[in-house]
Design an enzyme around this catalytic site. Structure first.
Site, PDB file in Angstrom:
ATOM      1  N   ALA A  16      37.082  36.475  40.932  1.00 45.05           N
ATOM      2  CA  ALA A  16      37.069  35.967  42.257  1.00 45.05           C
ATOM      3  C   ALA A  16      35.992  34.983  42.343  1.00 45.05           C
ATOM      4  O   ALA A  16      36.031  34.147  43.119  1.00 45.05           O
ATOM      5  CB  ALA A  16      36.860  37.367  42.969  1.00 45.05           C
ATOM      6  N   THR A  17      34.910  35.134  41.430  1.00 50.89           N
ATOM      7  CA  THR A  17      33.876  34.117  41.242  1.00 50.89           C
ATOM      8  C   THR A  17      34.351  32.695  41.170  1.00 50.89           C
ATOM      9  O   THR A  17      33.938  31.720  41.836  1.00 50.89           O
ATOM     10  CB  THR A  17      32.922  34.455  40.235  1.00 50.89           C
ATOM     11  OG1 THR A  17      32.150  35.799  40.369  1.00 50.89           O
ATOM     12  CG2 THR A  17      31.631  33.400  40.158  1.00 50.89           C
TER      13      THR A  17
ATOM     14  N   ASN B  77      30.312  43.616  50.220  1.00 49.44           N
ATOM     15  CA  ASN B  77      30.368  44.540  48.918  1.00 49.44           C
ATOM     16  C   ASN B  77      28.833  45.275  49.063  1.00 49.44           C
ATOM     17  O   ASN B  77      28.834  46.179  48.139  1.00 49.44           O
ATOM     18  CB  ASN B  77      30.108  43.658  47.867  1.00 49.44           C
ATOM     19  CG  ASN B  77      29.277  42.524  48.067  1.00 49.44           C
ATOM     20  OD1 ASN B  77      29.377  41.622  48.788  1.00 49.44           O
ATOM     21  ND2 ASN B  77      27.973  42.269  47.090  1.00 49.44           N
TER      22      ASN B  77
ATOM     23  N   GLN C 133      36.787  43.248  48.050  1.00 55.89           N
ATOM     24  CA  GLN C 133      36.442  44.629  48.486  1.00 55.89           C
ATOM     25  C   GLN C 133      37.361  45.286  49.417  1.00 55.89           C
ATOM     26  O   GLN C 133      37.109  46.425  49.941  1.00 55.89           O
ATOM     27  CB  GLN C 133      35.076  44.709  49.049  1.00 55.89           C
ATOM     28  CG  GLN C 133      33.797  44.542  47.889  1.00 55.89           C
ATOM     29  CD  GLN C 133      33.592  45.494  46.649  1.00 55.89           C
ATOM     30  OE1 GLN C 133      34.269  46.620  46.711  1.00 55.89           O
ATOM     31  NE2 GLN C 133      33.076  44.942  45.438  1.00 55.89           N
TER      32      GLN C 133
ATOM     33  N   SER D  59      40.192  40.161  43.302  1.00 57.65           N
ATOM     34  CA  SER D  59      39.867  40.361  41.932  1.00 57.65           C
ATOM     35  C   SER D  59      40.424  41.724  41.402  1.00 57.65           C
ATOM     36  O   SER D  59      40.444  42.656  42.431  1.00 57.65           O
ATOM     37  CB  SER D  59      38.452  40.440  41.789  1.00 57.65           C
ATOM     38  OG  SER D  59      37.901  40.649  40.564  1.00 57.65           O
TER      39      SER D  59
ATOM     40  N   HIS E  63      39.665  43.905  38.829  1.00 51.61           N
ATOM     41  CA  HIS E  63      38.644  45.006  38.336  1.00 51.61           C
ATOM     42  C   HIS E  63      38.201  45.772  39.225  1.00 51.61           C
ATOM     43  O   HIS E  63      37.590  46.896  39.044  1.00 51.61           O
ATOM     44  CB  HIS E  63      37.741  44.535  37.137  1.00 51.61           C
ATOM     45  CG  HIS E  63      36.481  43.658  37.792  1.00 51.61           C
ATOM     46  ND1 HIS E  63      35.421  44.207  38.039  1.00 51.61           N
ATOM     47  CD2 HIS E  63      36.573  42.509  38.088  1.00 51.61           C
ATOM     48  CE1 HIS E  63      34.339  43.270  38.252  1.00 51.61           C
ATOM     49  NE2 HIS E  63      35.111  42.426  38.659  1.00 51.61           N
TER      50      HIS E  63
ATOM     51  N   THR F 175      46.689  28.480  29.613  1.00 54.63           N
ATOM     52  CA  THR F 175      47.677  29.689  29.568  1.00 54.63           C
ATOM     53  C   THR F 175      47.331  30.715  30.238  1.00 54.63           C
ATOM     54  O   THR F 175      46.441  31.080  30.329  1.00 54.63           O
ATOM     55  CB  THR F 175      47.656  29.738  27.982  1.00 54.63           C
ATOM     56  OG1 THR F 175      47.983  28.531  27.405  1.00 54.63           O
ATOM     57  CG2 THR F 175      48.950  30.860  27.591  1.00 54.63           C
TER      58      THR F 175
ATOM     59  N   CYS G 196      19.303  42.126  43.632  1.00 61.33           N
ATOM     60  CA  CYS G 196      17.895  41.343  43.749  1.00 61.33           C
ATOM     61  C   CYS G 196      16.913  41.812  44.653  1.00 61.33           C
ATOM     62  O   CYS G 196      16.211  41.382  45.370  1.00 61.33           O
ATOM     63  CB  CYS G 196      18.104  39.768  44.115  1.00 61.33           C
ATOM     64  SG  CYS G 196      19.285  39.516  45.734  1.00 61.33           S
TER      65      CYS G 196
HETATM   66  N1  PLP Z   1      33.353  38.887  46.003  1.00 62.34           N
HETATM   67  C1  PLP Z   1      32.804  40.189  45.945  1.00 62.34           C
HETATM   68  C2  PLP Z   1      32.565  40.810  47.609  1.00 62.34           C
HETATM   69  C3  PLP Z   1      32.533  41.013  44.882  1.00 62.34           C
HETATM   70  O1  PLP Z   1      32.130  42.265  45.338  1.00 62.34           O
HETATM   71  C4  PLP Z   1      32.519  40.588  43.807  1.00 62.34           C
HETATM   72  C5  PLP Z   1      32.074  41.360  42.822  1.00 62.34           C
HETATM   73  O2  PLP Z   1      31.182  42.017  42.610  1.00 62.34           O
HETATM   74  C6  PLP Z   1      32.811  39.135  43.503  1.00 62.34           C
HETATM   75  C7  PLP Z   1      33.368  38.432  44.680  1.00 62.34           C
HETATM   76  C8  PLP Z   1      33.178  38.730  42.386  1.00 62.34           C
HETATM   77  O3  PLP Z   1      33.914  39.250  41.738  1.00 62.34           O
HETATM   78  P1  PLP Z   1      34.451  38.831  39.871  1.00 62.34           P
HETATM   79  O4  PLP Z   1      33.788  39.885  39.317  1.00 62.34           O
HETATM   80  O5  PLP Z   1      35.802  38.900  39.994  1.00 62.34           O
HETATM   81  O6  PLP Z   1      34.033  37.369  39.794  1.00 62.34           O
END
Ligand code: PLP
Length: 369
Positions: free
Chosen positions: A68-69, A144, A174, A194, A196, A232, A315
């Site tokens: 997701a990042t 999150n 989330q 995402s 995971h 790929t 943080c």
């Molecule tokens: N966005 C939210 C709300 C998240 O909680 C997280 C991961 O903690 C991310 C984005 C980033 O996800 P990824 O680990 O798939 O990059």
């Protein structure tokens, strides 16, 4: 170990590991190849893509990314259309959104929207920040850190009433699998996901893009992912994402809510514990602060006793204030002691009982009781 940090990542389902094994050992073909076994893999991959699209309400297409990042970074770089435009971002975004906004800040007109004490974005402030030159707006679906859930439909209506052509992005990491998601009905154009966080594998994410919207390609090359993100495909990751979504969604949300209610009653019986409850609250996340303690120290003490919880924010150190809780107007004593418990279907009641006994012990020990 009792694992209560499922918003950070989840343990993959057994079915996911089995499926990954199948796709790594037998169905390993490159989906772009033109022989039959590869064509079959490509067909399965597109079935998975369509399943996820439908689970999000349909009317768009999922482009798979590595996380997701990556999806969030992609949309921010596409959101800026020209120097005259502006982008509007909530203060409640995950770091992978917020830091992208901060990178653009200074070079472009980036406007941040306040949060209300209840964790949601301040829609009055949103209306003040948007104008006809707004090209991109990002508002997280479910926080999150606190589990606050934003009302995407009402937000989208406000955006489109002032800036009909602005792209509306939401970070749904989330939310997907954990609450109803319907991008089409909510008026969202782009939605990051995402695997995971819902029992899938790490290294696979996606960006849902509403039909008719075109972004600049993220990666150019072999033209995979409809030319939007060459490279790929992570076939095992994609197949497992689909499997995880099916299995996670099948969990009765009531079960998670009961766990959370139980957790709240346990924590409320400890002196001077503040529950950072939001108005629209995800049952998967519980943010609390044991006033007078230090979150990192309690986290370490709990780890030594076999209980893993999250820091409200990685943080929350003395130099860097927790942005989200600060934006909600929380005091430094709440921020410094803020911990996050996040649930998954596999958490067991007995585990929770022992975990809360340890949480109580650690807080009391810190306080010298
Ligand atoms: N966005 C939210 C709300 C998240 O909680 C997280 C991961 O903690 C991310 C984005 C980033 O996800 P990824 O680990 O798939 O990059």
């Amino acid at each position: 170990m009792i694992y209560l940090d499922n918003a950070a990542t989840t343990k993959p389902f057994k079915s996911v590991i089995q499926l990954a094994n199948e796709y790594y050992s037998d169905e390993f073909y490159n989906p772009s190849a033109l022989y039959l076994p590869a064509i079959n893999v490509s067909a399965k991959l597109n079935e998975a893509r369509e399943f996820i699209n439908k689970a999000m309400g349909g009317g768009g297409r999922v482009i798979f990314t590595s996380c997701a990042t990556e999806s969030n970074t992609w949309v921010y770089s596409s959101g800026i259309k020209n120097k005259k435009g502006n982008i509007v971002v909530s203060m409640g975004e995950h770091a992978s959104g917020y830091e992208n906004a901060m990178t653009l800040h200074g070079k472009y007109d980036v406007r941040f929207v306040k949060l209300l004490p209840n964790g949601n974005i301040d829609q009055t402030d949103l209306l003040n920040k948007i104008d006809e030159n707004t090209t991109f707006v990002s508002v997280i679906h479910c926080s999150n850190e606190t589990g606050a859930v934003n009302d995407l439909k009402s937000i989208s209506q406000k955006i489109k009433s002032i800036a009909p052509n602005a792209l509306f992005h939401s970070d749904g990491v989330q939310a997907l699998g954990k609450m109803p998601v319907n991008c089409r009905n909510s008026g969202v154009d782009l939605y990051s996901i995402s695997a995971h966080k819902i029992g899938g594998l790490k290294g696979i994410g996606g960006l849902w893009i509403k039909d008719g919207i075109k972004l600049n390609p993220l990666l150019s090359g072999g033209g995979q992912e409809f030319g939007a993100r060459s490279g790929t495909e992570n076939v095992a990751g994609i197949m497992c994402f689909c499997q995880a979504l099916k299995e996670f969604t099948a969990t009765h949300p009531q079960q998670i809510k009961q766990m959370r209610d139980h957790a709240i009653s346990e924590l409320s019986s400890i002196d001077n514990v503040v529950i950072n409850e939001c108005e629209e609250q995800s049952p998967y996340i519980l943010s609390f602060s044991a006033i007078g303690t230090k979150a990192e120290i309690i986290q370490r003490m709990l780890c030594e006793r076999g209980v893993l919880v999250g820091l409200g924010s990685a943080c929350a150190s003395k130099h860097k204030k927790n942005r989200v809780l600060s934006a909600m107007g929380r005091s430094m004593s709440v921020i410094e002691s803020n911990l996050r418990i996040s649930f998954a279907p596999e958490n067991l009641n007995d585990d929770l009982k022992s975990a809360f006994a340890e949480i109580r012990n650690c807080i009391n020990k810190f306080r010298g009781k």
